[in-house]
Motif scaffolding. Sequence first.
Motif, PDB file in Angstrom:
ATOM      1  N   LEU A  28       0.836  -1.208   0.000  1.00 32.99           N
ATOM      2  CA  LEU A  28       0.000   0.000   0.000  1.00 32.99           C
ATOM      3  C   LEU A  28       0.867   1.254   0.000  1.00 32.99           C
ATOM      4  O   LEU A  28       0.586   2.213  -0.733  1.00 32.99           O
ATOM      5  N   GLN A  29       1.926   1.242   0.801  1.00 35.14           N
ATOM      6  CA  GLN A  29       2.832   2.399   0.854  1.00 35.14           C
ATOM      7  C   GLN A  29       3.531   2.620  -0.484  1.00 35.14           C
ATOM      8  O   GLN A  29       3.694   3.765  -0.921  1.00 35.14           O
ATOM      9  N   ASP A  30       3.933   1.540  -1.146  1.00 33.93           N
ATOM     10  CA  ASP A  30       4.572   1.654  -2.467  1.00 33.93           C
ATOM     11  C   ASP A  30       3.637   2.308  -3.471  1.00 33.93           C
ATOM     12  O   ASP A  30       4.044   3.179  -4.239  1.00 33.93           O
ATOM     13  N   VAL A  31       2.385   1.880  -3.470  1.00 32.13           N
ATOM     14  CA  VAL A  31       1.411   2.444  -4.412  1.00 32.13           C
ATOM     15  C   VAL A  31       1.165   3.916  -4.089  1.00 32.13           C
ATOM     16  O   VAL A  31       1.119   4.754  -4.994  1.00 32.13           O
ATOM     17  N   LYS A  32       1.022   4.238  -2.816  1.00 34.53           N
ATOM     18  CA  LYS A  32       0.823   5.642  -2.429  1.00 34.53           C
ATOM     19  C   LYS A  32       1.971   6.509  -2.931  1.00 34.53           C
ATOM     20  O   LYS A  32       1.759   7.613  -3.436  1.00 34.53           O
ATOM     21  N   LYS A  33       3.185   6.002  -2.783  1.00 33.56           N
ATOM     22  CA  LYS A  33       4.365   6.751  -3.223  1.00 33.56           C
ATOM     23  C   LYS A  33       4.333   6.969  -4.737  1.00 33.56           C
ATOM     24  O   LYS A  33       4.607   8.067  -5.221  1.00 33.56           O
ATOM     25  N   LEU A  34       3.997   5.921  -5.480  1.00 33.66           N
ATOM     26  CA  LEU A  34       3.930   6.053  -6.941  1.00 33.66           C
ATOM     27  C   LEU A  34       2.871   7.074  -7.357  1.00 33.66           C
ATOM     28  O   LEU A  34       3.080   7.837  -8.298  1.00 33.66           O
ATOM     29  N   ILE A  35       1.738   7.076  -6.650  1.00 29.80           N
ATOM     30  CA  ILE A  35       0.683   8.041  -6.964  1.00 29.80           C
ATOM     31  C   ILE A  35       1.184   9.462  -6.680  1.00 29.80           C
ATOM     32  O   ILE A  35       1.008  10.359  -7.504  1.00 29.80           O
ATOM     33  N   ARG A  36       1.807   9.649  -5.526  1.00 31.02           N
ATOM     34  CA  ARG A  36       2.346  10.974  -5.168  1.00 31.02           C
ATOM     35  C   ARG A  36       3.353  11.470  -6.193  1.00 31.02           C
ATOM     36  O   ARG A  36       3.394  12.658  -6.521  1.00 31.02           O
ATOM     37  N   GLU A  37       4.171  10.538  -6.694  1.00 32.95           N
ATOM     38  CA  GLU A  37       5.208  10.899  -7.666  1.00 32.95           C
ATOM     39  C   GLU A  37       4.658  11.009  -9.087  1.00 32.95           C
ATOM     40  O   GLU A  37       5.405  11.275 -10.024  1.00 32.95           O
ATOM     41  N   LYS A  38       3.357  10.751  -9.224  1.00 32.20           N
ATOM     42  CA  LYS A  38       2.692  10.788 -10.537  1.00 32.20           C
ATOM     43  C   LYS A  38       3.346   9.821 -11.524  1.00 32.20           C
ATOM     44  O   LYS A  38       3.488  10.117 -12.710  1.00 32.20           O
ATOM     45  N   SER A  39       3.737   8.678 -11.010  1.00 33.32           N
ATOM     46  CA  SER A  39       4.370   7.655 -11.834  1.00 33.32           C
ATOM     47  C   SER A  39       3.356   7.052 -12.810  1.00 33.32           C
ATOM     48  O   SER A  39       2.220   6.764 -12.430  1.00 33.32           O
ATOM     49  N   PRO A  40       3.772   6.821 -14.055  1.00 32.06           N
ATOM     50  CA  PRO A  40       2.868   6.166 -15.009  1.00 32.06           C
ATOM     51  C   PRO A  40       2.613   4.697 -14.653  1.00 32.06           C
ATOM     52  O   PRO A  40       1.735   4.059 -15.206  1.00 32.06           O
ATOM     53  N   HIS A  41       3.378   4.158 -13.690  1.00 30.41           N
ATOM     54  CA  HIS A  41       3.242   2.761 -13.287  1.00 30.41           C
ATOM     55  C   HIS A  41       2.313   2.567 -12.089  1.00 30.41           C
ATOM     56  O   HIS A  41       2.079   1.436 -11.679  1.00 30.41           O
ATOM     57  N   ALA A  42       1.798   3.655 -11.539  1.00 32.82           N
ATOM     58  CA  ALA A  42       0.986   3.576 -10.323  1.00 32.82           C
ATOM     59  C   ALA A  42      -0.264   2.724 -10.526  1.00 32.82           C
ATOM     60  O   ALA A  42      -0.600   1.887  -9.681  1.00 32.82           O
ATOM     61  N   THR A  43      -0.960   2.915 -11.636  1.00 34.01           N
ATOM     62  CA  THR A  43      -2.194   2.175 -11.881  1.00 34.01           C
ATOM     63  C   THR A  43      -1.914   0.686 -11.996  1.00 34.01           C
ATOM     64  O   THR A  43      -2.612  -0.137 -11.395  1.00 34.01           O
ATOM     65  N   LYS A  44      -0.886   0.337 -12.739  1.00 32.16           N
ATOM     66  CA  LYS A  44      -0.538  -1.077 -12.912  1.00 32.16           C
ATOM     67  C   LYS A  44      -0.120  -1.704 -11.580  1.00 32.16           C
ATOM     68  O   LYS A  44      -0.537  -2.813 -11.250  1.00 32.16           O
ATOM     69  N   LYS A  45       0.658  -0.999 -10.815  1.00 34.89           N
ATOM     70  CA  LYS A  45       1.119  -1.507  -9.517  1.00 34.89           C
ATOM     71  C   LYS A  45      -0.073  -1.701  -8.561  1.00 34.89           C
ATOM     72  O   LYS A  45      -0.145  -2.706  -7.857  1.00 34.89           O
ATOM     73  N   ALA A  46      -1.015  -0.763  -8.582  1.00 36.35           N
ATOM     74  CA  ALA A  46      -2.197  -0.871  -7.726  1.00 36.35           C
ATOM     75  C   ALA A  46      -3.049  -2.075  -8.134  1.00 36.35           C
ATOM     76  O   ALA A  46      -3.529  -2.825  -7.286  1.00 36.35           O
ATOM     77  N   GLU A  47      -3.215  -2.262  -9.440  1.00 34.47           N
ATOM     78  CA  GLU A  47      -3.985  -3.409  -9.924  1.00 34.47           C
ATOM     79  C   GLU A  47      -3.309  -4.717  -9.533  1.00 34.47           C
ATOM     80  O   GLU A  47      -3.965  -5.650  -9.062  1.00 34.47           O
ATOM     81  N   GLU A  48      -2.000  -4.794  -9.715  1.00 36.55           N
ATOM     82  CA  GLU A  48      -1.261  -6.012  -9.340  1.00 36.55           C
ATOM     83  C   GLU A  48      -1.403  -6.308  -7.851  1.00 36.55           C
ATOM     84  O   GLU A  48      -1.544  -7.466  -7.455  1.00 36.55           O
TER      85      GLU A  48
END
Length: 101
Positions: A28-48
């Motif tokens: 959960l923390q990893d996904v939050k970080k990716l969202i904060r950083e506006k990473s293009p991988h956030a959606t895929k990581k959250a789905e996984e």
Amino acid sequence: LSIEGHDMLIPKSKFSKAKWKKKRFLLLQDVKKLIREKSPHATKKAEEMVRRMLRLYEKSGGDDDLRPTLQAYNLWIHAIAKSRKANAGQLAERVLKQMQE
């Protein structure tokens, strides 16, 4: 595994709910970080992350401690919204429907 005609059983590691809860927290923390950083991988990581939780839940025979949390689904929807994809609304609705099942 077979060595010289002998079958060897490799013992499976025991599943620990405590370790899983810690791992879930870190996911959960990893996904939050990716969202904060506006990473293009956030959606895929959250789905996984949610799919992994679903697999564990199904393999456990329906142990509620392993079911994807509301927070996990919420992060997935949040990641979709922040992705700025043209079909983000439709994707978020699909996730919401999946969550309700």
